[in-house]
Write an enzyme that holds these catalytic residues in place. Structure first.
Site, PDB file in Angstrom:
ATOM      1  N   ASP A  18      35.067 128.434  31.395  1.00 47.64           N
ATOM      2  CA  ASP A  18      36.513 128.658  31.488  1.00 47.64           C
ATOM      3  C   ASP A  18      36.759 129.426  32.784  1.00 47.64           C
ATOM      4  O   ASP A  18      37.223 130.545  32.774  1.00 47.64           O
ATOM      5  CB  ASP A  18      37.040 129.414  30.262  1.00 47.64           C
ATOM      6  CG  ASP A  18      36.365 130.764  30.046  1.00 47.64           C
ATOM      7  OD1 ASP A  18      35.237 130.966  30.558  1.00 47.64           O
ATOM      8  OD2 ASP A  18      36.955 131.630  29.370  1.00 47.64           O
ATOM      9  N   ASN A 167      35.161 143.671  23.340  1.00 43.38           N
ATOM     10  CA  ASN A 167      35.982 143.877  24.542  1.00 43.38           C
ATOM     11  C   ASN A 167      37.378 143.293  24.383  1.00 43.38           C
ATOM     12  O   ASN A 167      38.167 143.303  25.328  1.00 43.38           O
ATOM     13  CB  ASN A 167      35.302 143.310  25.789  1.00 43.38           C
ATOM     14  CG  ASN A 167      35.092 141.810  25.733  1.00 43.38           C
ATOM     15  OD1 ASN A 167      35.395 141.153  24.730  1.00 43.38           O
ATOM     16  ND2 ASN A 167      34.555 141.251  26.809  1.00 43.38           N
ATOM     17  N   GLU A 173      34.276 139.955  20.781  1.00 42.64           N
ATOM     18  CA  GLU A 173      34.125 139.592  22.195  1.00 42.64           C
ATOM     19  C   GLU A 173      35.053 138.424  22.502  1.00 42.64           C
ATOM     20  O   GLU A 173      35.323 137.580  21.656  1.00 42.64           O
ATOM     21  CB  GLU A 173      32.650 139.244  22.450  1.00 42.64           C
ATOM     22  CG  GLU A 173      32.332 138.790  23.844  1.00 42.64           C
ATOM     23  CD  GLU A 173      32.522 137.290  24.021  1.00 42.64           C
ATOM     24  OE1 GLU A 173      32.811 136.857  25.157  1.00 42.64           O
ATOM     25  OE2 GLU A 173      32.384 136.551  23.012  1.00 42.64           O
ATOM     26  N   ASN A 175      35.093 135.447  24.223  1.00 41.26           N
ATOM     27  CA  ASN A 175      34.819 134.017  24.054  1.00 41.26           C
ATOM     28  C   ASN A 175      34.853 133.608  22.591  1.00 41.26           C
ATOM     29  O   ASN A 175      35.354 132.525  22.248  1.00 41.26           O
ATOM     30  CB  ASN A 175      33.459 133.653  24.655  1.00 41.26           C
ATOM     31  CG  ASN A 175      33.474 133.647  26.171  1.00 41.26           C
ATOM     32  OD1 ASN A 175      34.530 133.569  26.796  1.00 41.26           O
ATOM     33  ND2 ASN A 175      32.303 133.740  26.775  1.00 41.26           N
ATOM     34  N   HIS A 294      29.151 139.063  33.023  1.00 40.06           N
ATOM     35  CA  HIS A 294      28.518 138.500  31.840  1.00 40.06           C
ATOM     36  C   HIS A 294      27.916 137.119  32.099  1.00 40.06           C
ATOM     37  O   HIS A 294      26.758 136.853  31.751  1.00 40.06           O
ATOM     38  CB  HIS A 294      29.561 138.373  30.719  1.00 40.06           C
ATOM     39  CG  HIS A 294      30.444 139.559  30.543  1.00 40.06           C
ATOM     40  ND1 HIS A 294      30.072 140.666  29.814  1.00 40.06           N
ATOM     41  CD2 HIS A 294      31.699 139.824  31.005  1.00 40.06           C
ATOM     42  CE1 HIS A 294      31.051 141.548  29.812  1.00 40.06           C
ATOM     43  NE2 HIS A 294      32.051 141.060  30.533  1.00 40.06           N
ATOM     44  N   ASP A 295      28.717 136.238  32.674  1.00 39.34           N
ATOM     45  CA  ASP A 295      28.330 134.825  32.750  1.00 39.34           C
ATOM     46  C   ASP A 295      27.147 134.546  33.674  1.00 39.34           C
ATOM     47  O   ASP A 295      26.270 133.750  33.326  1.00 39.34           O
ATOM     48  CB  ASP A 295      29.533 133.973  33.159  1.00 39.34           C
ATOM     49  CG  ASP A 295      30.621 133.975  32.097  1.00 39.34           C
ATOM     50  OD1 ASP A 295      30.310 134.299  30.932  1.00 39.34           O
ATOM     51  OD2 ASP A 295      31.783 133.656  32.423  1.00 39.34           O
TER      52      ASP A 295
END
Length: 371
Positions: A18, A167, A173, A175, A294-295
């Site tokens: 995304d 978060n 989280e 996602n 993160h990703d």
């Protein structure tokens, strides 16, 4: 843990994202990694709306010198819930302050879910699927092809919060929060395929292999990977570009404004402008001038699982909680008596990862600049 991947053969990866700021860094990391063969990238809503995601993804891949990679749009809304996006975190278009030219290559004619299924069937047991956003597209894909857990080599998920605060809400989280029904469907499908394997049931399709547990990286480990202005300076130097002072938290200067130099390298310029927005967000809400990325860590662990230490655990997704919808409920004490369905990352070598990020993205920028 290990200092680098040992397998010399490129790893075929399908990336579903995304594309916001940290997704874009993951795409640049993949493009700069010789051990990665990017099969295609699929797009869903999350950080921004899916059509903007698709535009961002193609623009970032063109910046990385990879306009050849197929980019497909998938489902544009979650399975059940209304769409949520987060412009306050990633900017109105998802890339912070960065601006990129409009992509020249059109979107794929294939729907993201069909692309995932077709590529997995074409190369059974070879492809690692990496999801960096909500699991919407993968949930649709596994509904269309129940053998998908056997057809993929492995699934790597950036999502969840397994033993740390969330978060988005106190225990959730982003996602998973955006499409918890999709996350539930994916975990259910992989667990059902694993149970069938354990029972000795034959695969429904020739060429289908056995199921490996998905690897999940939650906030517990991804928030240990903090990128700071010093890392961006190091990346610029690796690229052969002068550091961009607009992102350096100077002692007595406003980090919002360039004071001495401006990076002319387009990749470094992009990274600096995108991350400056992200760092300002974290400065406001998390008390440090830097950013959780993160990703890229999830992408790096997909290429080299030695970057993380994991524990096999049973996880379910809360769908009906008044305060906890989207929580990744984790059976740390094994009270459910159910077989583990995820390999959860419990530790990551953040320093090694950040060194690789500087090398991969900085090296990519240097190679592009050299022609």
């Amino acid at each position: 843990m290990t200092s680098g991947p040992a397998n010399p053969r490129p790893i075929p990866i399908l990336i579903d994202c995304d594309t916001g700021i940290d997704d874009s860094l993951a795409l640049l990391y993949a493009a700069g990694s010789p051990e990665a063969e990017i099969v295609a990238v699929t797009c869903c809503s999350g950080n921004v709306e899916a059509h903007q995601v698709a535009e961002n993804t193609r623009a970032v891949l063109e910046l990385a010198g990879r306009p050849d990679i197929e980019v497909a749009l998938g489902r544009t809304v979650p399975l059940v819930r209304p769409l949520e996006i987060t412009p306050e975190t990633h900017g109105p278009k998802g890339l912070g302050y960065a601006e990129l030219p409009q992509p020249s290559r059109p979107l794929s004619d294939r729907h993201a879910a069909d692309l995932i299924v077709e590529e997995a069937r074409r190369r059974p047991g070879e492809i690692t699927m990496v999801t960096l956003g909500p699991l919407t597209n993968l949930a649709v894909a596994v509904e269309r092809e129940p053998e998908l857990p056997r057809l993929l080599r492995r699934l790597v998920i950036m999502g969840g919060s397994y033993r740390s605060p969330g978060n988005t809400a106190p225990t959730t989280e982003w996602n998973i929060h955006c499409d918890p029904e999709a996350a539930k469907a994916v975990l259910t499908a992989w667990a059902a395929a694993a149970v069938a394997d354990a029972s000795g049931a034959p695969a429904a399709k020739p060429g289908s292999g056995t199921v490996s547990r998905p690897l999940a990286l939650g906030l517990d480990v991804t928030e240990r990977a903090k990128i700071t202005p010093d890392h961006v300076v190091a990346l610029a130097r690796r690229a052969g570009s002068r550091p961009d002072d607009s992102i350096v938290l100077a002692r007595d200067e406003d980090p919002m404004h360039a004071t001495r130099s401006v990076a002319r390298d387009p990749v470094v310029r992009f990274v600096a402008d995108a991350l400056r927005f992200y760092m300002e967000f974290h400065s406001r809400y998390d008390g440090f001038y830097g950013a959780f990325i993160h990703d890229p860590l999830a992408l790096a662990a997909a290429l080299d699982p030695g970057l993380v230490r994991t524990e096999a655990l049973t996880v379910d997704i809360e769908l009906d909680g008044t305060l906890t919808t989207g929580e990744t409920v984790t059976d740390w004490r094994r009270v459910w008596g159910r077989p583990p369905n995820l390999d959860i990352a419990v530790e990551a070598d953040a320093d090694d990862f950040l060194a690789r990020l500087i090398e991969r993205i900085g090296g990519l920028a240097a190679r592009l600049a050299a022609g």
